[in-house]
Design a protein around this motif. Structure first.
Motif, PDB file in Angstrom:
ATOM      1  N   VAL A 182      78.236   1.872  31.427  1.00  0.00           N
ATOM      2  CA  VAL A 182      79.283   2.116  30.428  1.00  0.00           C
ATOM      3  C   VAL A 182      79.945   0.800  30.036  1.00  0.00           C
ATOM      4  O   VAL A 182      80.239   0.551  28.860  1.00  0.00           O
ATOM      5  CB  VAL A 182      80.324   3.112  30.977  1.00  0.00           C
ATOM      6  CG1 VAL A 182      81.543   3.185  30.049  1.00  0.00           C
ATOM      7  CG2 VAL A 182      79.700   4.490  31.141  1.00  0.00           C
ATOM      8  N   GLN A 183      80.174  -0.065  31.005  1.00  0.00           N
ATOM      9  CA  GLN A 183      80.769  -1.368  30.724  1.00  0.00           C
ATOM     10  C   GLN A 183      79.903  -2.165  29.745  1.00  0.00           C
ATOM     11  O   GLN A 183      80.418  -2.776  28.793  1.00  0.00           O
ATOM     12  CB  GLN A 183      80.943  -2.138  32.031  1.00  0.00           C
ATOM     13  CG  GLN A 183      81.771  -3.397  31.909  1.00  0.00           C
ATOM     14  CD  GLN A 183      81.965  -4.080  33.255  1.00  0.00           C
ATOM     15  OE1 GLN A 183      81.092  -4.828  33.702  1.00  0.00           O
ATOM     16  NE2 GLN A 183      83.084  -3.820  33.898  1.00  0.00           N
TER      17      GLN A 183
ATOM     18  N   ALA B 165      87.297   4.759  29.915  1.00  0.00           N
ATOM     19  CA  ALA B 165      86.959   3.346  30.116  1.00  0.00           C
ATOM     20  C   ALA B 165      87.361   2.522  28.895  1.00  0.00           C
ATOM     21  O   ALA B 165      87.966   1.445  29.015  1.00  0.00           O
ATOM     22  CB  ALA B 165      85.468   3.199  30.385  1.00  0.00           C
ATOM     23  N   MET B 166      87.059   3.042  27.713  1.00  0.00           N
ATOM     24  CA  MET B 166      87.409   2.324  26.486  1.00  0.00           C
ATOM     25  C   MET B 166      88.921   2.290  26.299  1.00  0.00           C
ATOM     26  O   MET B 166      89.488   1.259  25.875  1.00  0.00           O
ATOM     27  CB  MET B 166      86.746   2.987  25.277  1.00  0.00           C
ATOM     28  CG  MET B 166      86.949   2.225  23.980  1.00  0.00           C
ATOM     29  SD  MET B 166      85.977   2.930  22.622  1.00  0.00           S
ATOM     30  CE  MET B 166      86.378   1.765  21.304  1.00  0.00           C
TER      31      MET B 166
ATOM     32  N   GLN C  37      83.975  11.956  28.833  1.00  0.00           N
ATOM     33  CA  GLN C  37      85.344  11.660  29.269  1.00  0.00           C
ATOM     34  C   GLN C  37      85.410  10.302  29.972  1.00  0.00           C
ATOM     35  O   GLN C  37      86.373   9.545  29.800  1.00  0.00           O
ATOM     36  CB  GLN C  37      85.846  12.757  30.203  1.00  0.00           C
ATOM     37  CG  GLN C  37      86.065  14.093  29.519  1.00  0.00           C
ATOM     38  CD  GLN C  37      86.311  15.216  30.517  1.00  0.00           C
ATOM     39  OE1 GLN C  37      85.893  15.135  31.685  1.00  0.00           O
ATOM     40  NE2 GLN C  37      86.979  16.271  30.072  1.00  0.00           N
ATOM     41  N   PHE C  38      84.386  10.013  30.768  1.00  0.00           N
ATOM     42  CA  PHE C  38      84.340   8.751  31.498  1.00  0.00           C
ATOM     43  C   PHE C  38      84.326   7.576  30.514  1.00  0.00           C
ATOM     44  O   PHE C  38      85.058   6.593  30.679  1.00  0.00           O
ATOM     45  CB  PHE C  38      83.095   8.716  32.385  1.00  0.00           C
ATOM     46  CG  PHE C  38      83.061   7.592  33.378  1.00  0.00           C
ATOM     47  CD1 PHE C  38      83.423   7.799  34.701  1.00  0.00           C
ATOM     48  CD2 PHE C  38      82.667   6.314  32.999  1.00  0.00           C
ATOM     49  CE1 PHE C  38      83.391   6.767  35.630  1.00  0.00           C
ATOM     50  CE2 PHE C  38      82.633   5.270  33.909  1.00  0.00           C
ATOM     51  CZ  PHE C  38      82.998   5.496  35.227  1.00  0.00           C
TER      52      PHE C  38
ATOM     53  N   ALA D  87      81.259   5.494  41.210  1.00  0.00           N
ATOM     54  CA  ALA D  87      81.295   5.255  39.769  1.00  0.00           C
ATOM     55  C   ALA D  87      82.718   5.155  39.234  1.00  0.00           C
ATOM     56  O   ALA D  87      83.078   5.762  38.244  1.00  0.00           O
ATOM     57  CB  ALA D  87      80.539   6.361  39.041  1.00  0.00           C
ATOM     58  N   GLN D  88      83.580   4.401  39.926  1.00  0.00           N
ATOM     59  CA  GLN D  88      84.925   4.153  39.428  1.00  0.00           C
ATOM     60  C   GLN D  88      84.850   2.988  38.447  1.00  0.00           C
ATOM     61  O   GLN D  88      84.265   1.950  38.729  1.00  0.00           O
ATOM     62  CB  GLN D  88      85.873   3.829  40.579  1.00  0.00           C
ATOM     63  CG  GLN D  88      86.003   4.944  41.599  1.00  0.00           C
ATOM     64  CD  GLN D  88      86.582   6.209  40.987  1.00  0.00           C
ATOM     65  OE1 GLN D  88      87.505   6.153  40.182  1.00  0.00           O
ATOM     66  NE2 GLN D  88      86.038   7.352  41.361  1.00  0.00           N
ATOM     67  N   TYR D  89      85.446   3.181  37.284  1.00  0.00           N
ATOM     68  CA  TYR D  89      85.328   2.145  36.258  1.00  0.00           C
ATOM     69  C   TYR D  89      86.276   0.985  36.533  1.00  0.00           C
ATOM     70  O   TYR D  89      87.455   1.185  36.867  1.00  0.00           O
ATOM     71  CB  TYR D  89      85.615   2.714  34.876  1.00  0.00           C
ATOM     72  CG  TYR D  89      85.243   1.751  33.772  1.00  0.00           C
ATOM     73  CD1 TYR D  89      83.907   1.573  33.426  1.00  0.00           C
ATOM     74  CD2 TYR D  89      86.210   0.994  33.118  1.00  0.00           C
ATOM     75  CE1 TYR D  89      83.545   0.675  32.433  1.00  0.00           C
ATOM     76  CE2 TYR D  89      85.859   0.099  32.127  1.00  0.00           C
ATOM     77  CZ  TYR D  89      84.522  -0.061  31.794  1.00  0.00           C
ATOM     78  OH  TYR D  89      84.157  -0.964  30.814  1.00  0.00           O
ATOM     79  N   LYS D  90      85.777  -0.208  36.371  1.00  0.00           N
ATOM     80  CA  LYS D  90      86.578  -1.422  36.492  1.00  0.00           C
ATOM     81  C   LYS D  90      86.545  -2.135  35.151  1.00  0.00           C
ATOM     82  O   LYS D  90      85.480  -2.522  34.666  1.00  0.00           O
ATOM     83  CB  LYS D  90      86.019  -2.337  37.586  1.00  0.00           C
ATOM     84  CG  LYS D  90      86.833  -3.610  37.780  1.00  0.00           C
ATOM     85  CD  LYS D  90      86.245  -4.473  38.888  1.00  0.00           C
ATOM     86  CE  LYS D  90      87.059  -5.748  39.074  1.00  0.00           C
ATOM     87  NZ  LYS D  90      86.480  -6.609  40.138  1.00  0.00           N
TER      88      LYS D  90
END
Length: 238
Positions: free
Chosen positions: A220-221, A141-142, A136-137, A82-85
């Motif tokens: 989230v994206q 991301a934002m 926090q995630f 779950a690493q945000y891109k």
């Protein structure tokens, strides 16, 4: 803690996970939507689970060393990639909406009742990775996308905060993450967005729960895309 005790606890939790979908297939939302008689049937399972878990904690505290082989027999935590891109599309939308305006982000929080830890079937809890809470995630991301849009500045007098109002998932078809987020500005503007992100499920608990963990970042994206595309997004900086 013994291997037998660990297996017994997982067996009890498996019974509960199998019983809950009989009432409603949203076991991970941690809310009972079933009629009262079904809910009451689950109470003996819950009481037995609590009693055995308490017994295991006492045994564990008395032990000096817990062999890894024994730990492996217990329930596990499912972690995914779950690493945000950052989304190029999201970045472009933010640029178009905010123009030359600069903003900074304050902390994102979770409303009372929103859980940071979620149980997935009988497989264990779900970890979204990175050692962050869901709030926090979403914040990070934002922040990353605002930075790439050249719309972020720690010196900006305009600040945006976020609050996660609801967070739940289902690991069974149609598998999905449901997230509701409220964005508020120091200017007084505020609005709420809700997004459901669907993903593939599996009959196998381990695979299905890994899919849940892996799908959080894309969820989230999609949430941020919906938030930034909303006409009210630009009102946060006015």
């Amino acid at each position: 803690m013994s291997a037998t005790a660990g297996q017994a606890l997982c067996a009890i939790r498996f019974a509960r996970a199998r019983a809950e979908p009989a009432a409603v297939v949203h076991e991970e939302s941690l809310k009972y939507s079933a009629a009262p008689p079904i809910y009451l049937l689950l109470e003996p399972i819950n009481r037995l689970e609590m009693k055995l878990a308490r017994h295991m904690r006492i045994k564990w505290a008395a032990a000096a060393i817990v062999p890894l082989a024994v730990l492996a027999t217990g329930c596990s935590t499912t972690s995914g990639g779950a690493q945000y891109k950052a989304s190029t599309e999201n970045v472009i939308v933010m640029q178009e909406q905010l123009g030359e305006a600069k903003v900074k982000l304050l902390a994102f929080t979770a409303s009372p009742g929103v859980n940071d830890s979620h149980w997935c079937r009988a497989n264990g809890t779900i970890s979204i990775g990175s050692g962050k809470t869901p709030s926090q995630f979403i914040h990070d991301a934002m922040q990353e996308e605002l930075f790439l849009a050249r719309s972020y500045s720690n010196n900006s007098p305009m600040a945006i905060s976020g609050r996660v109002e609801a967070l739940s998932f289902s690991s069974v078809a149609p598998a999905n993450w449901d997230i509701t987020l409220t964005l508020s500005s120091s200017s007084g503007a505020s609005y709420q967005v809700q997004n459901r992100h669907e993903f593939d499920s599996s009959w196998k608990a381990a695979d299905a729960c890994k899919n849940v963990s892996d799908a959080f970042a894309p969820a989230v994206q999609a949430l941020l895309k919906k938030a930034a595309s909303d006409a009210r997004f630009k009102t946060l900086v006015k």
